[in-house]
Design a protein around this motif. Sequence first.
Motif, PDB file in Angstrom:
ATOM      1  N   UNK A   1       0.809  -1.225   0.000  1.00 44.91           N
ATOM      2  CA  UNK A   1       0.000   0.000   0.000  1.00 44.91           C
ATOM      3  C   UNK A   1       0.838   1.268   0.000  1.00 44.91           C
ATOM      4  N   UNK A   2       2.123   1.149   0.283  1.00 44.87           N
ATOM      5  CA  UNK A   2       2.941   2.334   0.525  1.00 44.87           C
ATOM      6  C   UNK A   2       3.325   3.054  -0.759  1.00 44.87           C
ATOM      7  N   UNK A   3       3.340   4.371  -0.667  1.00 43.59           N
ATOM      8  CA  UNK A   3       3.845   5.235  -1.719  1.00 43.59           C
ATOM      9  C   UNK A   3       5.075   5.942  -1.158  1.00 43.59           C
ATOM     10  N   UNK A   4       6.172   5.919  -1.909  1.00 47.30           N
ATOM     11  CA  UNK A   4       7.429   6.511  -1.463  1.00 47.30           C
ATOM     12  C   UNK A   4       7.795   7.651  -2.399  1.00 47.30           C
ATOM     13  N   UNK A   5       8.084   8.821  -1.827  1.00 46.70           N
ATOM     14  CA  UNK A   5       8.459   9.984  -2.623  1.00 46.70           C
ATOM     15  C   UNK A   5       9.738  10.579  -2.060  1.00 46.70           C
ATOM     16  N   UNK A   6      10.677  10.863  -2.934  1.00 40.28           N
ATOM     17  CA  UNK A   6      11.885  11.584  -2.537  1.00 40.28           C
ATOM     18  C   UNK A   6      12.018  12.824  -3.413  1.00 40.28           C
ATOM     19  N   UNK A   7      12.558  13.876  -2.826  1.00 39.93           N
ATOM     20  CA  UNK A   7      12.856  15.105  -3.564  1.00 39.93           C
ATOM     21  C   UNK A   7      14.315  15.433  -3.307  1.00 39.93           C
ATOM     22  N   UNK A   8      15.093  15.542  -4.374  1.00 43.60           N
ATOM     23  CA  UNK A   8      16.510  15.836  -4.210  1.00 43.60           C
ATOM     24  C   UNK A   8      17.268  15.652  -5.501  1.00 43.60           C
ATOM     25  N   UNK A   9      18.567  15.547  -5.367  1.00 41.82           N
ATOM     26  CA  UNK A   9      19.458  15.404  -6.523  1.00 41.82           C
ATOM     27  C   UNK A   9      19.347  13.987  -7.070  1.00 41.82           C
ATOM     28  N   UNK A  10      18.810  13.829  -8.259  1.00 39.97           N
ATOM     29  CA  UNK A  10      18.551  12.503  -8.825  1.00 39.97           C
ATOM     30  C   UNK A  10      19.834  11.709  -9.052  1.00 39.97           C
ATOM     31  N   UNK A  11      20.943  12.403  -9.278  1.00 41.47           N
ATOM     32  CA  UNK A  11      22.195  11.679  -9.491  1.00 41.47           C
ATOM     33  C   UNK A  11      22.661  10.984  -8.222  1.00 41.47           C
ATOM     34  N   UNK A  12      22.137  11.442  -7.088  1.00 45.54           N
ATOM     35  CA  UNK A  12      22.528  10.873  -5.801  1.00 45.54           C
ATOM     36  C   UNK A  12      21.550   9.810  -5.336  1.00 45.54           C
ATOM     37  N   UNK A  13      20.246  10.050  -5.532  1.00 42.95           N
ATOM     38  CA  UNK A  13      19.244   9.206  -4.874  1.00 42.95           C
ATOM     39  C   UNK A  13      18.441   8.305  -5.808  1.00 42.95           C
ATOM     40  N   UNK A  14      18.588   8.458  -7.117  1.00 44.56           N
ATOM     41  CA  UNK A  14      17.774   7.625  -8.006  1.00 44.56           C
ATOM     42  C   UNK A  14      18.083   6.139  -7.822  1.00 44.56           C
ATOM     43  N   UNK A  15      19.341   5.814  -7.719  1.00 44.64           N
ATOM     44  CA  UNK A  15      19.721   4.415  -7.549  1.00 44.64           C
ATOM     45  C   UNK A  15      19.199   3.861  -6.220  1.00 44.64           C
ATOM     46  N   UNK A  16      19.190   4.707  -5.196  1.00 41.57           N
ATOM     47  CA  UNK A  16      18.670   4.289  -3.890  1.00 41.57           C
ATOM     48  C   UNK A  16      17.195   3.946  -3.995  1.00 41.57           C
ATOM     49  N   UNK A  17      16.440   4.824  -4.624  1.00 38.60           N
ATOM     50  CA  UNK A  17      14.995   4.615  -4.723  1.00 38.60           C
ATOM     51  C   UNK A  17      14.661   3.440  -5.637  1.00 38.60           C
ATOM     52  N   UNK A  18      15.484   3.204  -6.627  1.00 39.68           N
ATOM     53  CA  UNK A  18      15.235   2.108  -7.572  1.00 39.68           C
ATOM     54  C   UNK A  18      15.219   0.755  -6.887  1.00 39.68           C
ATOM     55  N   UNK A  19      15.865   0.647  -5.733  1.00 42.79           N
ATOM     56  CA  UNK A  19      15.883  -0.623  -5.008  1.00 42.79           C
ATOM     57  C   UNK A  19      14.513  -0.971  -4.440  1.00 42.79           C
ATOM     58  N   UNK A  20      13.594   0.023  -4.369  1.00 43.89           N
ATOM     59  CA  UNK A  20      12.245  -0.242  -3.867  1.00 43.89           C
ATOM     60  C   UNK A  20      11.286  -0.604  -4.985  1.00 43.89           C
ATOM     61  N   UNK A  21      11.724  -0.463  -6.251  1.00 45.95           N
ATOM     62  CA  UNK A  21      10.854  -0.760  -7.387  1.00 45.95           C
ATOM     63  C   UNK A  21      11.048   0.249  -8.498  1.00 45.95           C
TER      64      UNK A  21
END
Length: 333
Positions: free
Chosen positions: A300-320
């Motif tokens: 059910x969870x929705x995850x949102x990040x706001x920031x520098x994509x070059x830093x955090x995109x790979x991190x978020x990709x691990x969730x889907x």
Amino acid sequence: DLLSDVVLHPAFKEEELARYKGRAKATLMQQRANPSLLAMERLENMLYDGHPGARLIPTVSAIDGITAETLREFHRTRYVPDHAVIGFAGDITMAEARRLVSQRFAAWKATRGARPTVTPVQAVDGRRAALVSRPGSVQTALFIGTPGPARASSDYIPLTVANRVLGGTMGRLFRHLREEKGYTYGISSFINVAPYIGPWMVYTSVRNQVTQPALTDLLAEIEALRVTPVPADELADAKRAVIGTFALSLESPQQVLSYYLESWLYDLPTDYWTRYASRIAAVSAGDVRSSAQEYWSPARLRIVTVGDSTVIREVLAKTGTVEMYDVEGRRSH
């Protein structure tokens, strides 16, 4: 006199509307530079896609399209007494309140229109993750949310206690992510009440370099409440905190009035607030776990990040799969 004049005889002067539009558009520019607001906007859009609840802030074109005549028509059709309530708090009797309303609002005529309906919220299906790219950001704004219970639902009370354990003052998230790990200056969670099913969400900002462990630990704390019963002493502390906060709020006439208005708006039982403390006290560890299992399921969870994509995109990709957006809310790659 002033209140009735504002309700019954709004002017909607052209020059005042023009000034408001200018201020509103300047505010929009400031808001779009706020990472927390960008995260909230994207999260609510993901939770309520296609529903009016998805609209957090207006667009420039929407503001430009408003005219004094559209405001007058909106007021004529929506600001009606048929489904309204007038509340008083202070040194006044019901008889005096009725007399004042009868005198000042005598010209406020009912339209006999149907009560406005609320569009149902569609069920959340599958975890989603989004990244709002903000190049050069040194911090990551991190929001996680899901639709919560309806305000009148029996689940609202146990989820209130569960939320206190997880994201309340000195709750698990604060102790773990701030006190133990030093990832953030602050983190909290809340249930937002709305005429439709409002969201539950947790939010924080962390240094770029700890985005990965912060997200991992945050999700782990949510999952822990779904799997393991809350220890008796921790549960007792959380319930005392909720009850104590409620008791303190009763010192404010405005807050007491707001409780009654909330009961009216959400059709709560007439004894809801007189029984509120005892109902909180009756919540068990099993109730907390059941509510966490129901509303905080990973699917059910929705995850949102706001920031520098070059830093955090790979991190978020691990969730889907990651949905990418720019600061204007436009889909990007």
